[in-house]
Design an enzyme around this catalytic site. Structure first.
Site, mmCIF file in Angstrom:
data_model
loop_
_atom_site.group_PDB
_atom_site.id
_atom_site.type_symbol
_atom_site.label_atom_id
_atom_site.label_comp_id
_atom_site.label_asym_id
_atom_site.label_seq_id
_atom_site.Cartn_x
_atom_site.Cartn_y
_atom_site.Cartn_z
ATOM 1 N N LYS A 67 0.884 -1.336 0.240
ATOM 2 C CA LYS A 67 0.117 -0.021 0.057
ATOM 3 C C LYS A 67 0.842 1.178 -0.050
ATOM 4 C CE LYS A 67 -1.579 1.740 3.777
ATOM 5 N NZ LYS A 67 -1.440 3.286 4.240
ATOM 6 N N ASN A 68 1.854 1.112 0.955
ATOM 7 C CA ASN A 68 2.631 2.619 1.150
ATOM 8 C C ASN A 68 3.570 2.798 -0.064
ATOM 9 O OD1 ASN A 68 0.956 2.989 3.131
ATOM 10 N ND2 ASN A 68 2.687 2.396 4.717
ATOM 11 N N CYS A 81 -5.034 13.045 12.755
ATOM 12 C CA CYS A 81 -4.892 11.554 12.591
ATOM 13 C C CYS A 81 -5.173 11.046 14.078
ATOM 14 C CB CYS A 81 -3.767 11.399 11.768
ATOM 15 S SG CYS A 81 -3.260 9.608 11.896
ATOM 16 N N ARG A 130 0.734 14.536 13.299
ATOM 17 C CA ARG A 130 1.529 14.332 12.078
ATOM 18 C C ARG A 130 1.721 15.440 11.022
ATOM 19 N NH1 ARG A 130 -0.894 8.648 9.756
ATOM 20 N NH2 ARG A 130 0.880 8.539 8.475
ATOM 21 N N ASP A 145 4.024 0.271 12.100
ATOM 22 C CA ASP A 145 2.765 -0.378 11.554
ATOM 23 C C ASP A 145 2.481 -1.877 11.765
ATOM 24 O OD1 ASP A 145 2.392 1.916 10.503
ATOM 25 O OD2 ASP A 145 3.081 1.399 8.165
ATOM 26 N N ARG A 166 -8.951 -0.116 3.872
ATOM 27 C CA ARG A 166 -8.057 0.784 3.378
ATOM 28 C C ARG A 166 -6.841 0.416 2.826
ATOM 29 N NH1 ARG A 166 -6.189 4.940 7.137
ATOM 30 N NH2 ARG A 166 -4.559 5.102 5.320
#
Ligand code: EPU
Length: 427
Positions: free
Chosen positions: A22-23, A117, A122, A305, A397
């Protein structure tokens, strides 16, 4: 609105193939704007963050076509807008990559400032400092960041903190700047290397990605290319922890084991068997889960994460474990949900003390964010009884086909629609 209903206690076994990162993908799609020709991107994950990135690309005027199951073609030749409005940007934090991409492509950008967030503050001050050092003028008006540059010029940028987003954003802006840009104290995550490889495939001249000094020599044109995104290190790590938490036996295919060394080392310390192959990892429970300490750090340290997921695993271990969150200042919110399942965890600032109780009990819980949601799934799979997880849009997501993949491993999980007007039960 939908929720997952999981009946826990099953030993998960079998094989799972990991989807694309994803990132990486949320940076590579905006990066394709920099090309003067169409780009083909293979191995794009089917997740809602990517739907959002595609919507933004189309709004800017890029043509985006799905040409295969997980392949898209992006033609950026006719972009006619430099604006990513709040309504679009708010759904994907990584929409900040459109700042670097548009600035590098057309010399101006007007992109909504990412909002607050659940992980804590952030800021993007380091991204903006980088753009400014390259010669951009920056102003913020009504929540929009306006960036303009007559000519971006290569410069020496030292980041005050190690930032993944800042490193990628400056790489995007600097690719076509005049002269040499040097980024010091750069982030070293696998997706930094992936984005640099993608840009180099388009003709950029980037060296040192994956180390803390990255050198970018600006080029005038970038051309089309075909590129395949790397596997998702965090999805792979999540399945490794799922195998451990269910005392299971899972062969995790399509991974780069080197990216997962910090997780492998921790799981082995906890008592789990981990065997690495060229592009797969097999994780097997041994019936033993021991306490340990975990501290999150930039790559190659233990990834933030995976912090909620490993903390959940440690609630099932014997003894007292200490988890220190060193990247974000508010990433223990999910602990309240785990407590509802019987976990004994106390949090003081960035440190959680986990008293392993060896078991969890099913309960109605909610996902506070993407990785917290993954932690709830792990808790539900390991718990006695039924766990119902709300706010699953967060999970979708970033985890492609998670329900399907878990079912194939023997999990009892289903997605059910929450009727209108339903109020979550309180235990
Ligand atoms: N920071 C600043 N100023 C900046 C940028 C960052 O102070 O200008 C601080 C942040 O507040 C944070 C630390 O530096 O304390 C690290 O932030 P970083 O910029 O590295 O994070 P990010 O780029 O916003 C990416 C991932 C996150 C992941 C972090 C850390 C993407 C799209 N997001 O965020 O992924 O947690 O790096 O590895 O790549 C997730 O996938 O669930 C997720 C949150």
């Amino acid at each position: 609105m939908e929720k997952y209903v999981i009946r826990g206690g099953k030993r998960l076994q079998g094989e799972v193939t990991i989807s694309a990162a994803k990132n990486s993908a949320v940076a590579i799609l905006p990066a394709a704007l920099l090309s003067d020709e169409p780009c083909i991107i293979d191995n794009v994950p089917d997740i809602s963050d990517i739907d959002c990135a595609i919507k933004i690309l189309r709004r800017l005027g890029a043509e985006v076509k799905q040409t295969g199951k997980s392949t898209i073609r992006i033609d950026p030749r006719h972009i006619h807008s430099d604006t990513v409005e709040y309504e679009l940007g708010k759904n994907m934090r990584a929409s900040y990559y459109f700042m670097g991409a548009l600035l590098g492509k057309v010399g101006h950008a007007n992109v909504s400032m990412p909002g607050g967030c659940d992980l804590g503050a952030r800021p993007i001050d380091q991204h903006l400092k980088g753009f400014q050092t390259l010669g951009a003028d920056i102003s913020v008006d009504y929540g929009m960041v306006r960036l303009t540059a007559h000519q971006l010029t290569g410069a020496h940028i030292y980041f005050d903190v190690v930032t993944v987003g800042g490193t990628i954003n400056v790489m995007l802006a600097a690719c076509k700047a005049k002269g040499l840009t040097i980024i010091e104290n750069a982030a070293k995550e696998p997706h930094i290397v992936d984005v640099a490889n993608f840009l180099n495939s388009m003709g950029a001249d980037i060296m040192g990605a994956g180390t803390d000094v990255i050198k970018i020599r600006g080029v005038e044109h970038l051309h089309g290319c075909e590129y395949s995104i790397i596997p998702d290190q965090i999805e792979a790590g999540t399945f490794m922890i799922i195998a451990a938490a269910t005392n299971g036996d899972i062969l995790i295919r399509g991974v780069i084991p080197k990216h997962l060394e910090a997780v492998t080392a921790k799981l082995q310390k906890i008592g789990v068997k981990v065997v690495e192959y060229d592009d797969a990892i097999r994780v097997t429970g041994t019936g033993v889960l021991r306490k340990t300490s975990v501290k999150t750090m930039p790559h190659p340290g233990f990834p933030t994460d995976l912090q909620p997921q490993i903390t959940t695993l440690l609630t099932l271990a014997s003894g007292t474990s200490i988890v220190t969150e060193d990247i974000f200042d508010n990433r223990f919110k999910y602990v309240d949900e785990l407590r509802r399942m019987g976990a004994d965890i106390s949090v003081d600032g960035k440190v959680a003390v986990v008293e392993g109780t060896g078991k969890l009990k099913g309960a109605p819980v909610k996902a506070n964010d993407l990785r917290a949601g993954a932690a709830m799934i792990i808790a539900g799979l390991a718990a006695d009884g039924v766990t119902e997880i709300e706010n699953i849009h967060y999970i979708e997501r970033g985890y492609e086909g998670i329900e399907r993949k878990l079912k194939a491993l023997g999990a009892d999980i289903k997605k059910v629609v929450i009727p209108d007007g339903y109020i979550q039960k309180q235990a």
